[in-house]
Scaffold this active site. Structure first.
Site, PDB file in Angstrom:
ATOM      1  N   SER A   8       7.418  60.991  43.916  1.00  0.00           N
ATOM      2  CA  SER A   8       7.260  60.400  45.243  1.00  0.00           C
ATOM      3  C   SER A   8       6.049  61.027  45.909  1.00  0.00           C
ATOM      4  CB  SER A   8       8.517  60.650  46.083  1.00  0.00           C
ATOM      5  OG  SER A   8       8.260  60.408  47.453  1.00  0.00           O
ATOM      6  N   HIS A  31      34.087  48.167  38.801  1.00  0.00           N
ATOM      7  CA  HIS A  31      33.683  47.935  40.202  1.00  0.00           C
ATOM      8  C   HIS A  31      32.898  49.128  40.757  1.00  0.00           C
ATOM      9  CE1 HIS A  31      36.816  44.796  39.991  1.00  0.00           C
ATOM     10  NE2 HIS A  31      37.532  45.742  39.418  1.00  0.00           N
TER      11      HIS A  31
END
Length: 477
Positions: free
Chosen positions: A282, A152
């Site tokens: 970026s 999870h």
């Protein structure tokens, strides 16, 4: 290249030249001519009035396709197969009358589709085996490096970096099994006529059933296949395309899962995909190193998985012996599915070959969570010193909650060991507790599982395919 027209990014950015050639017009029409030669040879060998001279003329022009002649003819007759029959006849005047004898358009169209899918699957297979080989090297190298496992995406019992890589590898191994099965079962359409009844050959061979039975097996052998499908309508069953593209979509799903894991690990700064010295992560944030290759794997893989719906729906909606609503869809979905998975596998090769592992970050994160994982062992040690198991279980639960609150609510380090050492009911010193914090004690059989998996399952496959290993991928970033 012209900049005023759309160019598919599959050709421009993603797929290799090798895969692009398989679905090129040149490859397609050369295959048509090989099929016409195989048909003429078969008919000659079975007794029709076709000469060696005619066959040799066909062979002499099998590769020098007069595209312009075919193009001009198609403007007139609006039929691609008959335009190429005509163009071939222009080059082969002696053989002109026997080209395509007894056949329908699907003889060249459908048999070529099977041949191209077969070749494309072989190229996919080669790259898939090499991805498995790179993952096997990675798994072996890091088989004993403990890392925090997640269920999870919450911290769970530790595993090893190599063991996690075997999970990716096993899925690709399943894909290889599926691919080999489908590739091994591909058959040609053969030459069965307009509704699959071979009626035209009853005319050509004066109703000689025994001779007609030999046509398909002979064509298959000449084209490198073991057999033709025993029955068909005008086309081979479009279920074949569905099976092929399901294999391709399966590979995409495996690649997508692996790329997701790598992206999450790069967020954690534990594992990083290759990043060139001058690469810009970026345009705004100069420090960024985004997992753009893994993101691209996920992006193209989604396209491939959805693309598999096309042949499935096409197969389901064919009417009786054939309808033509398959054709335009097939031209797009089959070729583009293969070009896309080719790009995905090249990216997988590139990423896995250059994966960077930051073991200090991995160990630091694991050690911050390990005290929680070690509570069962700590409890057993305390029981050996005379403690009550049920009381200790409740006490360790309370202390775990307190330590968890310190981490999550106060931003402090995990101090569970200190809390246990200070609790007299455990009778354990901090030194004793810290000595139990060896990560290798908590990874179970992970290292051995990697060794057994590679030895018993992966290495035999790699050994059997050693002649196709060593592929390196070039990607456009």
């Amino acid at each position: 290249m012209s900049n005023d027209r759309y160019v598919s990014p599959l050709s421009e950015r993603y797929a290799s030249k090798e895969m692009q050639y398989i679905f090129s017009p040149e490859k397609k029409f050369r295959t048509w001519r090989r099929l016409w030669i195989a048909l003429a040879e078969t008919e000659k060998e079975l007794g029709l009035d076709i000469t060696d001279e005619q066959i040799e003329e066909l062979k002499a022009h099998k590769d020098d396709i007069n595209f312009e002649v075919a193009k001009e003819r198609e403007k007139l007759v609006r039929h691609d197969v008959m335009s190429h029959v005509y163009a071939y006849g222009v080059q082969c005047p002696k053989a002109k009358g026997i080209i395509h004898l007894g056949a329908t358009s699907c003889y060249v169209g459908d048999n070529t589709d099977i041949i191209l899918m077969s070749e494309a699957l072989k190229l996919v297979r080669k790259k898939l085996v090499n991805v498995i080989a790179e993952l096997a090297k990675f798994a072996d190298k890091y088989k004993s490096l403990p890392t925090l496992a997640f269920t999870h995406f919450q911290p769970a019992q530790p595993t090893t970096v190599g063991k996690r890589a075997t999970l990716w590898t096993q899925e690709f191994m399943m894909d290889l099994e599926d691919l080999d099965y489908v590739l091994g079962s591909l058959k040609l359409l053969g030459s069965k006529g307009t509704t699959g009844t071979q009626a035209s050959f009853l005319e050509l061979f004066d109703g000689d059933q025994e001779t007609i039975d030999k046509i398909d097996p002979m064509i298959a052998e000449k084209m490198g296949f073991s057999a033709c499908y025993p029955v068909s309508g005008q086309t081979y069953s479009r279920k074949v395309d569905t099976r092929v593209m399901n294999v391709v979509a399966g590979i995409a799903a495996s690649a997508h899962k692996m790329s997701n894991d790598i992206r999450l690990l790069q967020h954690l700064k534990e594992v990083e995909e290759p990043f060139e010295k001058n690469q810009i992560g970026s345009s705004a944030m100069a420090y960024k190193r985004n997992p753009m290759r893994s993101e691209r794997i996920a992006s193209i893989s989604r396209y491939v998985m959805i693309d598999a719906l096309n042949p499935a729906v096409t197969s389901a909606t064919q009417w009786f012996e054939r309808t033509l609503d398959d054709s335009a869809n097939k031209r797009l979905s089959i070729a583009e599915g293969f070009l896309a998975i080719d790009g995905v596998l090249d990216l997988c090769l590139n990423v896995v070959d250059g994966l960077v592992v930051y073991d200090k970050v991995i160990t630091k994160r694991l050690m911050s969570e390990l005290p929680f994982m070690a509570t069962e062992n700590i409890m057993m040690d305390a029981v050996k010193k005379g403690g009550d198991r049920q009381e200790l279980h409740e006490r360790i639960r309370q202390l775990s909650m307190e330590a968890g609150a310190n981490v999550k609510q106060k931003g402090l380090d995990n101090n569970l060991l200190e809390l246990i050492a200070a609790d007299e009911s455990f009778g354990l010193s901090l030194e004793e507790l810290q000595a139990a914090m060896d990560p290798a004690k908590y990874t179970g059989r992970a290292e051995l599982q990697v060794e057994k998996f590679l030895k018993n399952h992966v290495n035999p496959v790699l050994e059997a395919n050693k002649d196709i290993l060593g592929v390196k991928a070039e990607i456009n970033v």
